[in-house]
Design a protein around this motif. Structure first.
Motif, PDB file in Angstrom:
ATOM      1  N   LEU A 117      17.996  73.181  -1.464  1.00 15.03           N
ATOM      2  CA  LEU A 117      18.392  71.834  -1.870  1.00 15.03           C
ATOM      3  C   LEU A 117      19.874  71.736  -2.208  1.00 15.03           C
ATOM      4  O   LEU A 117      20.514  70.735  -1.926  1.00 15.03           O
ATOM      5  N   LYS A 118      20.434  72.779  -2.806  1.00 16.81           N
ATOM      6  CA  LYS A 118      21.844  72.755  -3.196  1.00 16.81           C
ATOM      7  C   LYS A 118      22.737  73.074  -2.001  1.00 16.81           C
ATOM      8  O   LYS A 118      22.491  74.018  -1.265  1.00 16.81           O
ATOM      9  N   TYR A 119      23.801  72.302  -1.861  1.00 18.93           N
ATOM     10  CA  TYR A 119      24.720  72.467  -0.752  1.00 18.93           C
ATOM     11  C   TYR A 119      25.352  73.861  -0.731  1.00 18.93           C
ATOM     12  O   TYR A 119      25.452  74.489   0.317  1.00 18.93           O
ATOM     13  N   ASP A 120      25.785  74.366  -1.892  1.00 16.04           N
ATOM     14  CA  ASP A 120      26.406  75.695  -1.943  1.00 16.04           C
ATOM     15  C   ASP A 120      25.430  76.786  -1.516  1.00 16.04           C
ATOM     16  O   ASP A 120      25.817  77.751  -0.852  1.00 16.04           O
ATOM     17  N   ASP A 121      24.149  76.643  -1.880  1.00 15.54           N
ATOM     18  CA  ASP A 121      23.128  77.605  -1.457  1.00 15.54           C
ATOM     19  C   ASP A 121      22.924  77.536   0.057  1.00 15.54           C
ATOM     20  O   ASP A 121      22.717  78.552   0.717  1.00 15.54           O
ATOM     21  N   TYR A 122      23.001  76.330   0.603  1.00 10.70           N
ATOM     22  CA  TYR A 122      22.874  76.135   2.050  1.00 10.70           C
ATOM     23  C   TYR A 122      24.031  76.825   2.773  1.00 10.70           C
ATOM     24  O   TYR A 122      23.820  77.545   3.756  1.00 10.70           O
ATOM     25  N   LEU A 123      25.256  76.626   2.281  1.00  8.93           N
ATOM     26  CA  LEU A 123      26.418  77.294   2.880  1.00  8.93           C
ATOM     27  C   LEU A 123      26.279  78.809   2.819  1.00  8.93           C
ATOM     28  O   LEU A 123      26.586  79.514   3.778  1.00  8.93           O
ATOM     29  N   TYR A 124      25.810  79.326   1.681  1.00  8.33           N
ATOM     30  CA  TYR A 124      25.636  80.767   1.518  1.00  8.33           C
ATOM     31  C   TYR A 124      24.628  81.311   2.532  1.00  8.33           C
ATOM     32  O   TYR A 124      24.869  82.343   3.164  1.00  8.33           O
ATOM     33  N   LYS A 125      23.512  80.612   2.706  1.00  6.78           N
ATOM     34  CA  LYS A 125      22.509  81.072   3.672  1.00  6.78           C
ATOM     35  C   LYS A 125      23.049  81.040   5.095  1.00  6.78           C
ATOM     36  O   LYS A 125      22.823  81.973   5.878  1.00  6.78           O
ATOM     37  N   LEU A 126      23.765  79.978   5.452  1.00 10.36           N
ATOM     38  CA  LEU A 126      24.338  79.899   6.797  1.00 10.36           C
ATOM     39  C   LEU A 126      25.360  80.994   7.038  1.00 10.36           C
ATOM     40  O   LEU A 126      25.376  81.623   8.098  1.00 10.36           O
ATOM     41  N   LYS A 127      26.229  81.232   6.071  1.00  9.07           N
ATOM     42  CA  LYS A 127      27.228  82.290   6.215  1.00  9.07           C
ATOM     43  C   LYS A 127      26.556  83.648   6.352  1.00  9.07           C
ATOM     44  O   LYS A 127      26.923  84.448   7.216  1.00  9.07           O
ATOM     45  N   SER A 128      25.548  83.911   5.533  1.00 10.28           N
ATOM     46  CA  SER A 128      24.825  85.185   5.610  1.00 10.28           C
ATOM     47  C   SER A 128      24.161  85.342   6.970  1.00 10.28           C
ATOM     48  O   SER A 128      24.197  86.422   7.579  1.00 10.28           O
ATOM     49  N   LEU A 129      23.569  84.279   7.460  1.00  9.72           N
ATOM     50  CA  LEU A 129      22.912  84.292   8.766  1.00  9.72           C
ATOM     51  C   LEU A 129      23.915  84.612   9.876  1.00  9.72           C
ATOM     52  O   LEU A 129      23.686  85.502  10.697  1.00  9.72           O
ATOM     53  N   LEU A 130      25.040  83.918   9.879  1.00 11.09           N
ATOM     54  CA  LEU A 130      26.039  84.140  10.923  1.00 11.09           C
ATOM     55  C   LEU A 130      26.689  85.521  10.804  1.00 11.09           C
ATOM     56  O   LEU A 130      26.957  86.164  11.818  1.00 11.09           O
TER      57      LEU A 130
END
Length: 141
Positions: A117-130
């Motif tokens: 739900l949190k934008y910063d958590d979303y960015l963290y997951k995307l960065k980790s994925l990439l």
């Protein structure tokens, strides 16, 4: 304009740079400009792009909730194709439904990530994925 693949290391630079972009639309536009991302508005458009097979992606990020064709239908078609089935497909969705998770893994996904739900958590997951997929040895199709 030259393609991003003409520059060694551009993926790492781009991933780091997109973290600095606070607006997701701005980040996506930046990656599209470098020809590192193709954004399809629905499953049918995505399949049409992939069936051309002239510029296949290294990974596919797939939402389960798409117009015209849901993600599981898209995934089923993708994994039946002898070339496209080797592209790692990661589900990026809001669904924490166990049936969706099991269906996706049975079809052959490479990962399942629930959007936070949190934008910063979303960015963290995307960065980790990439970051993870940038160091993997992938089958080039």
């Amino acid at each position: 304009m030259q393609n991003a693949q003409d520059y060694p290391g551009v993926r790492e630079l781009t991933v780091r740079h997109t973290k600095l972009l606070k607006d997701p639309e701005e980040a996506l536009a930046y990656l599209e400009q470098l020809e590192m991302v193709h954004n399809a508005i629905d499953g049918e458009e995505a399949l049409e792009f992939l069936k051309q097979k002239d510029r296949l992606p290294e990974i596919i990020l797939l939402d389960l909730n798409m117009p015209k064709m849901n993600g599981i239908e898209f995934l089923s078609i993708l994994k039946q194709d002898e070339t496209l089935k080797y592209i790692p497909t990661i589900i990026l969705t809001t669904s924490n439904n166990r049936k969706d998770l099991l269906d996706c893994f049975n079809i052959g996904i490479a990962g399942y990530i629930i959007k936070p739900l949190k934008y910063d958590d979303y960015l963290y997951k995307l960065k980790s994925l990439l970051d993870y997929w940038s160091i993997n040895e992938l089958i080039k199709v």
